[in-house]
Write a protein that holds these residues in place. Structure first.
Motif, PDB file in Angstrom:
ATOM      1  N   LEU A  65      -6.085   2.929  -3.152  1.00 62.54           N
ATOM      2  CA  LEU A  65      -6.732   1.754  -3.737  1.00 62.54           C
ATOM      3  C   LEU A  65      -6.667   0.558  -2.783  1.00 62.54           C
ATOM      4  N   GLN A  66      -5.538   0.395  -2.127  1.00 63.94           N
ATOM      5  CA  GLN A  66      -5.434  -0.731  -1.187  1.00 63.94           C
ATOM      6  C   GLN A  66      -6.392  -0.561  -0.003  1.00 63.94           C
ATOM      7  N   GLU A  67      -6.521   0.665   0.509  1.00 62.78           N
ATOM      8  CA  GLU A  67      -7.469   0.906   1.589  1.00 62.78           C
ATOM      9  C   GLU A  67      -8.901   0.630   1.130  1.00 62.78           C
ATOM     10  N   SER A  68      -9.249   1.046  -0.042  1.00 60.25           N
ATOM     11  CA  SER A  68     -10.594   0.828  -0.559  1.00 60.25           C
ATOM     12  C   SER A  68     -10.885  -0.654  -0.732  1.00 60.25           C
ATOM     13  N   VAL A  69      -9.908  -1.411  -1.231  1.00 63.39           N
ATOM     14  CA  VAL A  69     -10.095  -2.849  -1.409  1.00 63.39           C
ATOM     15  C   VAL A  69     -10.290  -3.525  -0.064  1.00 63.39           C
ATOM     16  N   ARG A  70      -9.522  -3.095   0.965  1.00 65.07           N
ATOM     17  CA  ARG A  70      -9.676  -3.690   2.289  1.00 65.07           C
ATOM     18  C   ARG A  70     -11.070  -3.405   2.857  1.00 65.07           C
ATOM     19  N   LEU A  71     -11.597  -2.191   2.627  1.00 59.93           N
ATOM     20  CA  LEU A  71     -12.917  -1.851   3.146  1.00 59.93           C
ATOM     21  C   LEU A  71     -14.026  -2.647   2.467  1.00 59.93           C
ATOM     22  N   ILE A  72     -13.842  -3.007   1.211  1.00 62.58           N
ATOM     23  CA  ILE A  72     -14.880  -3.712   0.454  1.00 62.58           C
ATOM     24  C   ILE A  72     -14.700  -5.221   0.534  1.00 62.58           C
ATOM     25  N   ALA A  73     -13.543  -5.677   0.967  1.00 61.42           N
ATOM     26  CA  ALA A  73     -13.232  -7.112   0.927  1.00 61.42           C
ATOM     27  C   ALA A  73     -14.234  -7.931   1.734  1.00 61.42           C
ATOM     28  N   LYS A  74     -14.584  -7.470   2.937  1.00 62.30           N
ATOM     29  CA  LYS A  74     -15.519  -8.237   3.783  1.00 62.30           C
ATOM     30  C   LYS A  74     -16.898  -8.301   3.129  1.00 62.30           C
ATOM     31  N   ARG A  75     -17.351  -7.185   2.573  1.00 63.91           N
ATOM     32  CA  ARG A  75     -18.664  -7.198   1.920  1.00 63.91           C
ATOM     33  C   ARG A  75     -18.657  -8.133   0.725  1.00 63.91           C
TER      34      ARG A  75
ATOM     35  N   ARG B 265      -0.190  -2.512  -7.427  1.00 65.25           N
ATOM     36  CA  ARG B 265       1.143  -2.140  -6.964  1.00 65.25           C
ATOM     37  C   ARG B 265       1.843  -1.260  -7.997  1.00 65.25           C
ATOM     38  N   HIS B 266       2.620  -0.323  -7.470  1.00 68.14           N
ATOM     39  CA  HIS B 266       3.398   0.614  -8.295  1.00 68.14           C
ATOM     40  C   HIS B 266       2.503   1.571  -9.108  1.00 68.14           C
ATOM     41  N   ALA B 267       1.269   1.773  -8.625  1.00 64.69           N
ATOM     42  CA  ALA B 267       0.423   2.785  -9.300  1.00 64.69           C
ATOM     43  C   ALA B 267       0.989   4.177  -9.011  1.00 64.69           C
ATOM     44  N   PRO B 268       1.233   5.021 -10.030  1.00 64.10           N
ATOM     45  CA  PRO B 268       1.834   6.344  -9.788  1.00 64.10           C
ATOM     46  C   PRO B 268       0.850   7.291  -9.078  1.00 64.10           C
TER      47      PRO B 268
ATOM     48  N   ARG C  24      -4.203  17.840  -4.740  1.00 62.05           N
ATOM     49  CA  ARG C  24      -2.771  17.757  -4.416  1.00 62.05           C
ATOM     50  C   ARG C  24      -2.283  16.374  -4.850  1.00 62.05           C
ATOM     51  N   ARG C  25      -1.024  16.122  -4.660  1.00 61.48           N
ATOM     52  CA  ARG C  25      -0.490  14.811  -5.055  1.00 61.48           C
ATOM     53  C   ARG C  25      -1.014  13.749  -4.086  1.00 61.48           C
ATOM     54  N   VAL C  26      -1.632  12.700  -4.643  1.00 58.99           N
ATOM     55  CA  VAL C  26      -2.259  11.634  -3.847  1.00 58.99           C
ATOM     56  C   VAL C  26      -1.580  10.320  -4.188  1.00 58.99           C
ATOM     57  N   ASP C  27      -1.243   9.550  -3.147  1.00 56.06           N
ATOM     58  CA  ASP C  27      -0.649   8.217  -3.329  1.00 56.06           C
ATOM     59  C   ASP C  27      -1.775   7.272  -3.721  1.00 56.06           C
ATOM     60  N   LEU C  28      -1.952   7.058  -5.024  1.00 55.11           N
ATOM     61  CA  LEU C  28      -3.082   6.272  -5.524  1.00 55.11           C
ATOM     62  C   LEU C  28      -2.996   4.828  -5.072  1.00 55.11           C
ATOM     63  N   GLU C  29      -1.789   4.272  -4.988  1.00 56.02           N
ATOM     64  CA  GLU C  29      -1.655   2.869  -4.575  1.00 56.02           C
ATOM     65  C   GLU C  29      -2.197   2.671  -3.169  1.00 56.02           C
ATOM     66  N   ARG C  30      -1.883   3.577  -2.258  1.00 56.40           N
ATOM     67  CA  ARG C  30      -2.349   3.444  -0.862  1.00 56.40           C
ATOM     68  C   ARG C  30      -3.872   3.583  -0.791  1.00 56.40           C
TER      69      ARG C  30
ATOM     70  N   THR D 246      -7.538  -3.021 -11.248  1.00 57.70           N
ATOM     71  CA  THR D 246      -6.213  -2.769 -11.794  1.00 57.70           C
ATOM     72  C   THR D 246      -6.045  -1.282 -12.042  1.00 57.70           C
ATOM     73  N   ALA D 247      -4.816  -0.869 -12.321  1.00 58.83           N
ATOM     74  CA  ALA D 247      -4.488   0.532 -12.630  1.00 58.83           C
ATOM     75  C   ALA D 247      -3.569   0.544 -13.850  1.00 58.83           C
ATOM     76  N   GLU D 248      -3.877   1.418 -14.799  1.00 59.73           N
ATOM     77  CA  GLU D 248      -3.076   1.559 -16.018  1.00 59.73           C
ATOM     78  C   GLU D 248      -2.712   3.030 -16.177  1.00 59.73           C
ATOM     79  N   ALA D 249      -1.423   3.302 -16.404  1.00 60.84           N
ATOM     80  CA  ALA D 249      -0.936   4.687 -16.445  1.00 60.84           C
ATOM     81  C   ALA D 249      -0.350   5.018 -17.808  1.00 60.84           C
ATOM     82  N   ASP D 250      -0.428   6.313 -18.159  1.00 61.11           N
ATOM     83  CA  ASP D 250       0.295   6.854 -19.307  1.00 61.11           C
ATOM     84  C   ASP D 250       0.978   8.142 -18.856  1.00 61.11           C
ATOM     85  N   LEU D 251       1.436   8.963 -19.797  1.00 62.04           N
ATOM     86  CA  LEU D 251       2.197  10.153 -19.416  1.00 62.04           C
ATOM     87  C   LEU D 251       1.325  11.222 -18.758  1.00 62.04           C
ATOM     88  N   ASP D 252       0.029  11.214 -19.023  1.00 67.54           N
ATOM     89  CA  ASP D 252      -0.838  12.286 -18.528  1.00 67.54           C
ATOM     90  C   ASP D 252      -1.784  11.857 -17.428  1.00 67.54           C
TER      91      ASP D 252
END
Length: 721
Positions: free
Chosen positions: A545-555, A568-571, A537-543, A604-610
């Motif tokens: 990725l931020q959660e994953s970074v927070r979980l790994i930050a301490k390690r 930021r602004h990842a589609p 389904r449609r997934v908010d990739l930015e959210r 980082t995140a890089e997007a194109d049309l597909d």
């Protein structure tokens, strides 16, 4: 003729039966090749699905050839991949959905392209493979009836030719019998009637006359050549002018008349000379009759004898005629050639034994089959000659009791008959070999199915064991980790010694690490057992990725590694949220694990049309190209097994690879020893999108997922719509 028609009818029935067997043989061959290809395709596709290989390449490896087509179908009958002559075998969606793809089967289907033999079986992941080919012949060879029709036509033509030749020979024999009677009468007339044909030679100016006329006149006992001077001496002076005019044509205008010739007794014998009205002076002949009271025959007898001899010589078969007393009457040159008679060895009146004795080749055959004394139990008989040659001898009695024999060369017919029998034997042997091969193939397929079933049972038992043991291990580990956290936080008071606190910290770290390993093994066993069902389904990739970074930050901080994220602004992407998070965490965990203290990790995140590509770059030790190709398989590590200093079961990349393939994404890694590693995970933005890697890493990256994963996902989406 009735026997010939019956023979051709029986041959036609045999050819029709053989034709039906050949058609059935081609149908059986088609069914066997389709069944074998279906089994091979199922095994190769199962392996391709497990390893992430291309489904189309797997279908190409098991394709049976010819006009067959191999289909990779979803559980609902949608076409996922196809290889082969799909223009000749077109599988419409309605027919595919009507099949019971959850179990193995085979059937003759009515497709838009015609009837086709199809065999299918389910795959380990619930999908199915189907192989189909034209029901008549998988290789579309020349129709069988054409070859057998040509054979029947050729045999019919040869039989008809032989029958026509036999009829011609019978008529020729009848005509020859009549002509021989005429010849005998004419010869008797010449001998007893004292007449003779004569011939004038304009170059030598001589006249030739036969013994039959000269001997009764007392002018010689043999054929004789007279000069014009001798004719002038024999002819009566009053008849000399007429005689020279008839014989030489000078003066012209006289074609017949009576003359008188002097006999040895001094008397005169009367002759009647006659020639053709159109005779010339240079080519002149005619007939002379004795008119001295003896009976004469008509001049037509000589002409009849000449025509008879010409007719006998023109017959292409060997011809010989015997009279009622068993003496040779007439023969042709073909008869002399076959038995190699010397020149002038044959003459009328010879008995059959003398004729056989003068033959240079196979005189016994002359005595056995051509002589009047030979038994006539069979009027037609086939005779073998040296050098693999054959004769067909036809024998008939004449009205006066003589015998007519005609021999035809049937060597070519016999050779064609032997060749036909050999082809029939070869065909029967081929059918027997095909039947034996079919039985052996059936037995082999049965053993293969049994072994495959055992392997599937063993694989299922292994997966169930791992899943069960993982759950059994997780329960006590949760308790160990929970109590360790309580003791480490000193919730109920301080520990007695600092060493205890260090020990508790080690226990907690080890328990958490062991729990991560068990979770990876459990997830991998679920994927192998086909129990993982993603819900894209449609997934908010930015959210995520931020959660994953927070979980790994301490390690990362504990390991002395600097972690930065620019997401930021990842589609949004079209994927399973849990799978996206697990892939991201695995990539970040690997980066932290293999980056030394003081290193850096960038997300980082890089997007194109597909699609959208999540890029995790680290400054670790890097991976050489040889070990980079082995990544993605379960329990494989980037460094050497005996010198690695990092912990882990080697399942993180394998899990990520499987999850990305299930979502139609791409997982790729680029690395250089001593410089670091870049891991990329590309997710589709739509369910029918065909994703690709960013341009900057496309040439250097090693793709872990199947090369056609996105293409297969795209085809499946189009088929579903």
């Amino acid at each position: 003729m009735l026997l010939t028609a019956a023979f051709i009818a029986a041959l036609a029935v045999l050819i029709v039966l053989q034709l039906r067997e050949e058609v059935a043989s081609r149908r059986i061959e088609t069914a066997l090749r389709v069944e074998k290809a279906e089994a091979e395709c199922a095994s190769l596709l199962n392996i391709a699905i497990m390893t992430g290989a291309s489904a189309r390449q797997a279908l190409a490896q098991c394709h049976p050839g010819g006009l067959a087509t191999a289909f990779h179908l979803s559980a609902t009958g949608d076409v996922l991949a196809v290889y082969g002559a799909n223009q000749k075998v077109r599988l419409d969606p309605g027919t595919a959905r009507a099949l019971s793809l959850d179990r193995r089967g085979e059937e003759v289907l009515d497709l838009p392209s015609g009837k086709a033999v199809a065999a299918w079986r389910p795959l380990d992941n619930g999908e199915a493979v189907l192989v189909a080919a034209p029901a008549k012949d998988i290789y579309q060879r020349t129709p069988v009836w054409i070859g057998y029709g040509l054979i029947l036509a050729a045999i019919t033509l040869v039989t008809a030719s032989l029958m026509a030749a036999f009829l011609r020979q019978s008529r020729a024999a009848a005509d020859a019998a009549g002509a021989v009677r005429t010849l005998r009468e004419f010869s008797a007339a010449l001998a007893g009637g004292r007449c003779s044909p004569w011939r004038y030679d304009g170059k030598s100016r001589t006249v030739t006359m036969a013994r039959s006329l000269l001997e009764p006149l007392g002018l010689g006992g043999r054929d004789r050549v007279f000069t014009l001077r001798e004719i002038s001496a024999l002819a009566h002076p009053e008849d000399l002018r007429a005689a020279l005019a008839i014989l030489t044509g000078e003066p012209a205008g006289l074609n017949e008349g009576q003359i008188r010739l002097r006999d040895p007794g001094g008397g005169w014998s009367r002759l009647y000379l006659r020639t053709a009205p159109d005779a010339t002076r240079f080519k002149r002949s005619g007939v002379a009759f004795d008119l001295s009271g003896a009976r004469t025959v008509t001049p037509a007898v000589a002409l009849a004898e000449s025509r008879l001899r010409d007719a006998i010589e023109s017959i292409p078969e060997a011809f010989v005629l015997w009279d009622a007393q068993g003496r040779l009457v007439v023969w042709n040159r073909r008869f002399s050639t076959i038995f190699r008679f010397p020149d002038r060895a044959l003459e009328p009146g010879l008995p059959s034994r003398e004729v056989a004795a003068r033959a240079r080749a196979r005189g016994d055959i002359v005595q056995q089959y051509f002589a009047p004394e030979a038994a006539l139990d069979q009027q037609s008989v086939e005779v073998a000659l040296p050098g693999d040659h054959w004769l067909h001898v036809s024998r008939r009695r004449t009205a006066e009791g003589g015998l007519v024999c005609i021999a035809s060369n049937i060597t070519d017919v016999k050779r064609r008959a032997r060749a036909q029998k050999k082809r029939e034997r070869d065909l029967k042997n081929l059918v027997a070999d095909l039947e034996r091969s079919r039985r052996e193939l059936t037995e082999t397929m049965r053993k293969y199915e049994l072994e495959k079933h055992r392997a599937e049972e063993a694989n299922r038992s292994k997966s169930e064991f791992l899943a069960h043991m993982s759950h059994e291990l997780r329960t006590p580990l949760n308790a160990i980790n929970g109590f360790s956290e309580i003791m480490h936080s000193e919730l109920y008071g301080p520990l007695g010694d600092k060493k205890y606190k260090e020990y508790v910290a080690d226990i907690l770290a080890s328990g958490r690490h062991l729990l991560e390993l068990i979770d990876d093994i459990l997830d991998m066993s679920k994927i192998e057992a086909g129990r993982v069902e993603l819900q894209p389904r449609r997934v908010d990739l930015e959210r995520v990725l931020q959660e994953s970074v927070r979980l790994i930050a301490k390690r990362a901080a504990d390991a002395g590694v600097r972690l930065t994220a620019h997401v930021r602004h990842a589609p949004a992407v079209w994927a399973d949220a849990r799978a996206v998070k697990q892939v991201t965490l695995n990539l970040l965990s690997n980066a932290v694990k293999f980056t030394p203290a003081g290193g850096e990790i960038a997300v980082t995140a890089e997007a194109d049309l597909d699609g959208v590509t999540v890029i995790v770059a680290d400054s670790g030790a890097g991976i050489d190209s040889r070990r980079l190709r082995r990544l993605g398989a379960p329990f494989e590590f980037a460094d050497d097994h005996f010198s690695r200093s990092r912990s882990g079961a080697g399942l993180g990349l394998a899990l990520s690879k499987s999850l990305m393939e299930m979502q139609g994404g791409i997982l790729a890694i680029a690395s250089q020893p001593g410089k670091g590693t870049v891991a990329c995970a590309t997710f589709p933005r739509r369910k029918d999108a065909r994703v690709r890697l960013p341009q900057f890493i496309r040439n250097e990256a090693h793709i872990l997922t199947a090369p056609a994963a996105s293409e297969t996902m795209h085809v499946a989406s189009e088929a579903a719509e």
